[in-house]
Design a protein around this motif. Structure first.
Motif, PDB file in Angstrom:
ATOM      1  N   ALA A  30       0.836  -1.194   0.000  1.00 12.31           N
ATOM      2  CA  ALA A  30       0.000   0.000   0.000  1.00 12.31           C
ATOM      3  C   ALA A  30       0.870   1.242   0.000  1.00 12.31           C
ATOM      4  O   ALA A  30       1.806   1.351   0.799  1.00 12.31           O
ATOM      5  N   LEU A  31       0.552   2.150  -0.894  1.00 11.12           N
ATOM      6  CA  LEU A  31       1.215   3.447  -0.910  1.00 11.12           C
ATOM      7  C   LEU A  31       0.325   4.420  -0.155  1.00 11.12           C
ATOM      8  O   LEU A  31      -0.865   4.551  -0.465  1.00 11.12           O
ATOM      9  N   LEU A  32       0.894   5.078   0.848  1.00 11.03           N
ATOM     10  CA  LEU A  32       0.148   6.041   1.644  1.00 11.03           C
ATOM     11  C   LEU A  32       0.506   7.443   1.155  1.00 11.03           C
ATOM     12  O   LEU A  32       1.638   7.889   1.334  1.00 11.03           O
ATOM     13  N   ASP A  33      -0.436   8.103   0.513  1.00 11.70           N
ATOM     14  CA  ASP A  33      -0.274   9.405  -0.116  1.00 11.70           C
ATOM     15  C   ASP A  33       0.733   9.340  -1.267  1.00 11.70           C
ATOM     16  O   ASP A  33       1.522   8.399  -1.369  1.00 11.70           O
ATOM     17  N   ALA A  34       0.634  10.334  -2.132  1.00 10.05           N
ATOM     18  CA  ALA A  34       1.443  10.315  -3.351  1.00 10.05           C
ATOM     19  C   ALA A  34       1.794  11.745  -3.734  1.00 10.05           C
ATOM     20  O   ALA A  34       1.265  12.315  -4.673  1.00 10.05           O
ATOM     21  N   ARG A  51       3.927  -3.329  -8.588  1.00 10.85           N
ATOM     22  CA  ARG A  51       3.680  -4.131  -7.383  1.00 10.85           C
ATOM     23  C   ARG A  51       2.716  -3.482  -6.392  1.00 10.85           C
ATOM     24  O   ARG A  51       2.206  -4.148  -5.488  1.00 10.85           O
ATOM     25  N   ILE A  52       2.494  -2.185  -6.547  1.00 12.13           N
ATOM     26  CA  ILE A  52       1.584  -1.501  -5.610  1.00 12.13           C
ATOM     27  C   ILE A  52       0.168  -2.053  -5.797  1.00 12.13           C
ATOM     28  O   ILE A  52      -0.360  -2.047  -6.905  1.00 12.13           O
ATOM     29  N   THR A  53      -0.441  -2.517  -4.731  1.00 15.11           N
ATOM     30  CA  THR A  53      -1.801  -3.053  -4.835  1.00 15.11           C
ATOM     31  C   THR A  53      -2.860  -2.020  -4.436  1.00 15.11           C
ATOM     32  O   THR A  53      -3.974  -2.043  -4.944  1.00 15.11           O
ATOM     33  N   HIS A  54      -2.498  -1.132  -3.501  1.00 15.05           N
ATOM     34  CA  HIS A  54      -3.457  -0.146  -2.989  1.00 15.05           C
ATOM     35  C   HIS A  54      -2.778   1.212  -2.843  1.00 15.05           C
ATOM     36  O   HIS A  54      -1.594   1.274  -2.514  1.00 15.05           O
ATOM     37  N   ILE A  55      -3.563   2.265  -3.052  1.00 11.15           N
ATOM     38  CA  ILE A  55      -3.078   3.608  -2.736  1.00 11.15           C
ATOM     39  C   ILE A  55      -4.105   4.243  -1.800  1.00 11.15           C
ATOM     40  O   ILE A  55      -5.302   4.267  -2.108  1.00 11.15           O
ATOM     41  N   LEU A  56      -3.639   4.711  -0.656  1.00 13.88           N
ATOM     42  CA  LEU A  56      -4.525   5.343   0.322  1.00 13.88           C
ATOM     43  C   LEU A  56      -4.199   6.832   0.375  1.00 13.88           C
ATOM     44  O   LEU A  56      -3.049   7.211   0.626  1.00 13.88           O
ATOM     45  N   ILE A  57      -5.197   7.647   0.115  1.00 13.23           N
ATOM     46  CA  ILE A  57      -5.000   9.099   0.060  1.00 13.23           C
ATOM     47  C   ILE A  57      -5.711   9.732   1.251  1.00 13.23           C
ATOM     48  O   ILE A  57      -6.881   9.443   1.517  1.00 13.23           O
ATOM     49  N   THR A  58      -4.988  10.614   1.955  1.00 14.13           N
ATOM     50  CA  THR A  58      -5.608  11.258   3.120  1.00 14.13           C
ATOM     51  C   THR A  58      -6.518  12.418   2.723  1.00 14.13           C
ATOM     52  O   THR A  58      -7.600  12.581   3.270  1.00 14.13           O
TER      53      THR A  58
END
Ligand SMILES: [Zn+2]
Ligand SMILES: [Zn+2]
Length: 250
Positions: A30-34, A51-58
């Motif tokens: 999971a990538l947290l913010d971008a 490979r990133i499966t999820h991206i979580l954006i605040t």
């Protein structure tokens, strides 16, 4: 579990240290913010965007999302086929639609966009979930607690005033990544800009009985960041400063 910090500082555009963290939980990555420039730093840290499966954006502030569309375009250029799940506050889907339309870009893989609100729990697969809470910032902002079953693994709490009443949802968290934009001496600024101080981050870590605290989203105004570390450690001993490409293994 492995965390790789890709950026720690804010909010100046063009900085090569804008907020982003990779959380690796087995096959869930999971990538947290971008923030802007995130893809170059992902590669440098040894992660292929495929490979990133999820991206979580605040939240939809530039320092947290301006790296998102370029990253997704690169995923498509390097032939990604597997779906991508992007989670964030309302407005995220519209941001994608208008960016993709304007760029004549049609991703060749499926992007599932989940717009979530405080208190939602998103299934990340393999027994993991991301539970959201409401931060106190200048625009609608979420914080995330990544859990496996009843264990809180990572708390990702940034761009917010300290959420004392929410510390319960972070109880026993292994790693707390917390906004520490300002020194305790600049508390008035932290209040005015809806961020936290080093000491406020430490208070939350103590209340939550966190395993460790990482001071994050540190204002570029501080040339001597050790000062924030010293302040926080007086309240919570197991505190570390975020530094670019730092890895944490738990
Ligand atoms: Zn920010
Ligand atoms: Zn912000």
């Amino acid at each position: 579990m492995r965390l790789a910090f890709l950026g720690c500082s804010a909010p100046y555009p063009g900085s090569e240290d804008l907020p982003a963290v990779v959380g690796e939980f087995g096959r869930v990555i999971a990538l947290l913010d971008a923030g802007e420039g995130v893809q170059a730093r992902l590669f440098k840290a040894g992660y292929s965007p495929v490979r990133i499966t999820h991206i979580l954006i605040t939240h939809l502030h530039g320092d947290h999302v301006l790296g998102l569309v370029p990253l997704i375009q690169s995923m498509s250029l390097i032939g990604r086929e597997r779906p991508l799940h992007v989670i964030g506050p309302p407005g995220l889907a519209q941001y994608f639609r208008s960016s993709f339309d304007a760029l004549y870009f049609d991703p060749p893989f499926y992007i599932e966009v989940s717009e979530v609100g405080p208190g939602d729990a998103v299934d990340l697969g393999r027994g993991l979930s991301a539970v959201t809470g409401e931060a106190q910032h200048t625009v609608p902002t979420l914080y995330y607690v990544i859990r496996r079953g009843d264990r809180a693994l990572v708390g990702y709490v940034t761009d917010t005033r300290p959420l004392y009443e929410a510390a319960g949802s972070l109880k026993g968290v292994r790693v707390l990544i917390h906004d520490s934009a300002f020194s305790a001496d600049d508390e008035a600024l932290a209040r005015e800009r809806y961020h936290s101080t080093s000491v406020e981050a430490a208070e939350i870590a103590r209340l939550a009985d966190a395993g460790m605290l990482v001071l994050y989203h540190i204002s570029a105004r501080y040339h001597e960041r050790e000062r924030l570390l010293r302040e926080a450690r007086r309240f919570f001993r197991n505190t570390y400063l975020c530094s670019k490409f730092m890895k944490v293994l738990v």
